[in-house]
Scaffold this motif. Structure first.
Motif, PDB file in Angstrom:
ATOM      1  N   GLN A 181      -0.618  -9.893  -1.401  1.00 24.99           N
ATOM      2  CA  GLN A 181      -1.241 -11.214  -1.351  1.00 24.99           C
ATOM      3  C   GLN A 181      -0.757 -11.886  -0.079  1.00 24.99           C
ATOM      4  O   GLN A 181       0.429 -12.148   0.073  1.00 24.99           O
ATOM      5  N   GLN A 182      -1.657 -12.159   0.858  1.00 26.13           N
ATOM      6  CA  GLN A 182      -1.255 -12.693   2.154  1.00 26.13           C
ATOM      7  C   GLN A 182      -1.113 -14.198   2.186  1.00 26.13           C
ATOM      8  O   GLN A 182      -0.530 -14.728   3.116  1.00 26.13           O
ATOM      9  N   GLY A 183      -1.643 -14.885   1.241  1.00 24.02           N
ATOM     10  CA  GLY A 183      -1.511 -16.337   1.226  1.00 24.02           C
ATOM     11  C   GLY A 183      -2.137 -16.897  -0.025  1.00 24.02           C
ATOM     12  O   GLY A 183      -2.863 -16.213  -0.746  1.00 24.02           O
ATOM     13  N   ALA A 184      -1.879 -18.165  -0.279  1.00 16.79           N
ATOM     14  CA  ALA A 184      -2.436 -18.803  -1.459  1.00 16.79           C
ATOM     15  C   ALA A 184      -3.958 -18.876  -1.327  1.00 16.79           C
ATOM     16  O   ALA A 184      -4.490 -19.319  -0.319  1.00 16.79           O
ATOM     17  N   GLY A 185      -4.643 -18.394  -2.333  1.00 19.67           N
ATOM     18  CA  GLY A 185      -6.089 -18.429  -2.342  1.00 19.67           C
ATOM     19  C   GLY A 185      -6.762 -17.283  -1.604  1.00 19.67           C
ATOM     20  O   GLY A 185      -7.973 -17.138  -1.666  1.00 19.67           O
ATOM     21  N   ALA A 186      -5.995 -16.485  -0.894  1.00 21.30           N
ATOM     22  CA  ALA A 186      -6.574 -15.354  -0.154  1.00 21.30           C
ATOM     23  C   ALA A 186      -6.788 -14.180  -1.098  1.00 21.30           C
ATOM     24  O   ALA A 186      -6.108 -14.033  -2.108  1.00 21.30           O
ATOM     25  N   GLU A 187      -7.757 -13.368  -0.761  1.00 25.62           N
ATOM     26  CA  GLU A 187      -8.013 -12.159  -1.542  1.00 25.62           C
ATOM     27  C   GLU A 187      -6.883 -11.160  -1.339  1.00 25.62           C
ATOM     28  O   GLU A 187      -6.386 -11.011  -0.221  1.00 25.62           O
ATOM     29  N   PRO A 188      -6.471 -10.460  -2.401  1.00 27.30           N
ATOM     30  CA  PRO A 188      -5.462  -9.409  -2.216  1.00 27.30           C
ATOM     31  C   PRO A 188      -5.998  -8.329  -1.270  1.00 27.30           C
ATOM     32  O   PRO A 188      -7.181  -8.030  -1.244  1.00 27.30           O
ATOM     33  N   MET A 189      -5.096  -7.775  -0.475  1.00 29.88           N
ATOM     34  CA  MET A 189      -5.464  -6.753   0.495  1.00 29.88           C
ATOM     35  C   MET A 189      -4.738  -5.454   0.164  1.00 29.88           C
ATOM     36  O   MET A 189      -3.542  -5.466  -0.128  1.00 29.88           O
ATOM     37  N   ALA A 190      -5.459  -4.366   0.184  1.00 32.91           N
ATOM     38  CA  ALA A 190      -4.845  -3.061  -0.046  1.00 32.91           C
ATOM     39  C   ALA A 190      -4.256  -2.551   1.262  1.00 32.91           C
ATOM     40  O   ALA A 190      -4.906  -2.590   2.313  1.00 32.91           O
ATOM     41  N   VAL A 191      -3.019  -2.092   1.205  1.00 34.29           N
ATOM     42  CA  VAL A 191      -2.357  -1.520   2.369  1.00 34.29           C
ATOM     43  C   VAL A 191      -2.724  -0.035   2.420  1.00 34.29           C
ATOM     44  O   VAL A 191      -2.431   0.710   1.486  1.00 34.29           O
ATOM     45  N   SER A 192      -3.356   0.385   3.506  1.00 30.27           N
ATOM     46  CA  SER A 192      -3.749   1.789   3.649  1.00 30.27           C
ATOM     47  C   SER A 192      -2.636   2.562   4.343  1.00 30.27           C
ATOM     48  O   SER A 192      -1.755   1.977   4.985  1.00 30.27           O
ATOM     49  N   LEU A 250      16.824  -5.479   6.688  1.00 31.55           N
ATOM     50  CA  LEU A 250      17.021  -6.412   5.576  1.00 31.55           C
ATOM     51  C   LEU A 250      16.005  -7.546   5.609  1.00 31.55           C
ATOM     52  O   LEU A 250      15.454  -7.923   4.571  1.00 31.55           O
ATOM     53  N   ILE A 251      15.728  -8.058   6.793  1.00 33.67           N
ATOM     54  CA  ILE A 251      14.731  -9.127   6.910  1.00 33.67           C
ATOM     55  C   ILE A 251      13.338  -8.609   6.561  1.00 33.67           C
ATOM     56  O   ILE A 251      12.541  -9.302   5.923  1.00 33.67           O
ATOM     57  N   SER A 252      13.037  -7.361   6.947  1.00 33.26           N
ATOM     58  CA  SER A 252      11.699  -6.820   6.687  1.00 33.26           C
ATOM     59  C   SER A 252      11.438  -6.609   5.200  1.00 33.26           C
ATOM     60  O   SER A 252      10.279  -6.542   4.780  1.00 33.26           O
ATOM     61  N   LEU A 253      12.468  -6.508   4.398  1.00 29.19           N
ATOM     62  CA  LEU A 253      12.279  -6.328   2.959  1.00 29.19           C
ATOM     63  C   LEU A 253      11.803  -7.605   2.271  1.00 29.19           C
ATOM     64  O   LEU A 253      11.358  -7.560   1.125  1.00 29.19           O
ATOM     65  N   ILE A 254      11.873  -8.723   2.952  1.00 31.38           N
ATOM     66  CA  ILE A 254      11.383  -9.970   2.382  1.00 31.38           C
ATOM     67  C   ILE A 254       9.869  -9.911   2.168  1.00 31.38           C
ATOM     68  O   ILE A 254       9.352 -10.397   1.170  1.00 31.38           O
ATOM     69  N   GLY A 255       9.158  -9.259   3.100  1.00 35.29           N
ATOM     70  CA  GLY A 255       7.699  -9.157   3.007  1.00 35.29           C
ATOM     71  C   GLY A 255       7.223  -8.507   1.722  1.00 35.29           C
ATOM     72  O   GLY A 255       6.442  -9.101   0.973  1.00 35.29           O
ATOM     73  N   PRO A 256       7.653  -7.284   1.428  1.00 30.47           N
ATOM     74  CA  PRO A 256       7.219  -6.675   0.167  1.00 30.47           C
ATOM     75  C   PRO A 256       7.652  -7.480  -1.054  1.00 30.47           C
ATOM     76  O   PRO A 256       6.930  -7.557  -2.040  1.00 30.47           O
ATOM     77  N   TYR A 257       8.823  -8.093  -0.983  1.00 34.23           N
ATOM     78  CA  TYR A 257       9.312  -8.874  -2.114  1.00 34.23           C
ATOM     79  C   TYR A 257       8.400 -10.058  -2.396  1.00 34.23           C
ATOM     80  O   TYR A 257       8.099 -10.376  -3.540  1.00 34.23           O
ATOM     81  N   GLN A 258       7.939 -10.725  -1.350  1.00 38.15           N
ATOM     82  CA  GLN A 258       7.119 -11.919  -1.529  1.00 38.15           C
ATOM     83  C   GLN A 258       5.636 -11.627  -1.706  1.00 38.15           C
ATOM     84  O   GLN A 258       4.939 -12.386  -2.366  1.00 38.15           O
ATOM     85  N   MET A 259       5.129 -10.553  -1.112  1.00 40.83           N
ATOM     86  CA  MET A 259       3.677 -10.371  -1.061  1.00 40.83           C
ATOM     87  C   MET A 259       3.140  -9.261  -1.955  1.00 40.83           C
ATOM     88  O   MET A 259       1.951  -9.250  -2.254  1.00 40.83           O
ATOM     89  N   ALA A 260       3.981  -8.309  -2.365  1.00 44.53           N
ATOM     90  CA  ALA A 260       3.466  -7.185  -3.149  1.00 44.53           C
ATOM     91  C   ALA A 260       3.018  -7.652  -4.533  1.00 44.53           C
ATOM     92  O   ALA A 260       3.679  -8.472  -5.178  1.00 44.53           O
ATOM     93  N   LEU A 261       1.878  -7.122  -4.947  1.00 45.19           N
ATOM     94  CA  LEU A 261       1.345  -7.434  -6.270  1.00 45.19           C
ATOM     95  C   LEU A 261       1.638  -6.260  -7.188  1.00 45.19           C
ATOM     96  O   LEU A 261       1.025  -5.214  -7.081  1.00 45.19           O
ATOM     97  N   GLY A 262       2.600  -6.426  -8.029  1.00 42.95           N
ATOM     98  CA  GLY A 262       2.982  -5.373  -8.963  1.00 42.95           C
ATOM     99  C   GLY A 262       4.279  -4.714  -8.554  1.00 42.95           C
ATOM    100  O   GLY A 262       4.617  -4.617  -7.373  1.00 42.95           O
ATOM    101  N   ILE A 263       4.996  -4.263  -9.563  1.00 45.32           N
ATOM    102  CA  ILE A 263       6.305  -3.664  -9.329  1.00 45.32           C
ATOM    103  C   ILE A 263       6.187  -2.332  -8.585  1.00 45.32           C
ATOM    104  O   ILE A 263       7.016  -2.004  -7.742  1.00 45.32           O
TER     105      ILE A 263
END
Length: 137
Positions: free
Chosen positions: A37-48, A90-103
């Motif tokens: 999820q890239q932002g509030a209200g944005a459509e979820p995006m699949a990472v290829s 360590l900083i780059s792990l923030i992205g998946p933590y905040q944006m990934a949809l699902g465990i």
């Protein structure tokens, strides 16, 4: 840039592509969506996998440029590079933590970040240590 750093970059990119490909394929086989999820209200995006491959390669190349620059300006470039790489990981792990949809997406994308960092560090460190002209003159 020295030949050894270029060889290390290629090794890092190949390692990242192979192991990230395995993680991605395994995640796909287990039903992981790789949605973010890239932002509030944005459509979820699949990472290829293509996105994973391109970004991983770019980051390893940027790491190689950083290591090359550090070899010109510091007495112990590999140690400085390792610290910077650890902090960036360590900083780059923030992205998946905040944006990934699902465990599953979180763990898979987080593992891809870790694999990319380790592959780049291993490739560059192995060849840099064997490089006589890489040491500051």
């Amino acid at each position: 840039m020295t030949g050894r750093i270029i060889q290390g970059t290629l090794l890092g990119v190949v390692l990242a592509l192979v192991f990230n490909g395995l993680v991605y394929a395994y995640g796909q086989s287990r039903g992981v969506s790789f949605l973010v999820q890239q932002g509030a209200g944005a459509e979820p995006m699949a990472v290829s996998f293509l996105m994973v491959a391109i970004m991983g390669s770019i980051l390893i190349i940027l790491g190689a440029i950083l290591l090359w620059a550090l070899s010109r300006f510091t007495d112990n470039p590999l140690m400085v590079f390792l610290w910077i790489a650890a902090i960036v990981l360590l900083i780059s792990l923030i992205g998946p933590y905040q944006m990934a949809l699902g465990i599953g997406s979180f763990f898979s994308l987080g593992l891809i970040h870790v694999i990319t960092a380790i592959a780049g560090i291993l490739g560059l460190a192995i060849f840099f240590q064997r490089c006589e002209e890489c040491v500051k003159q």
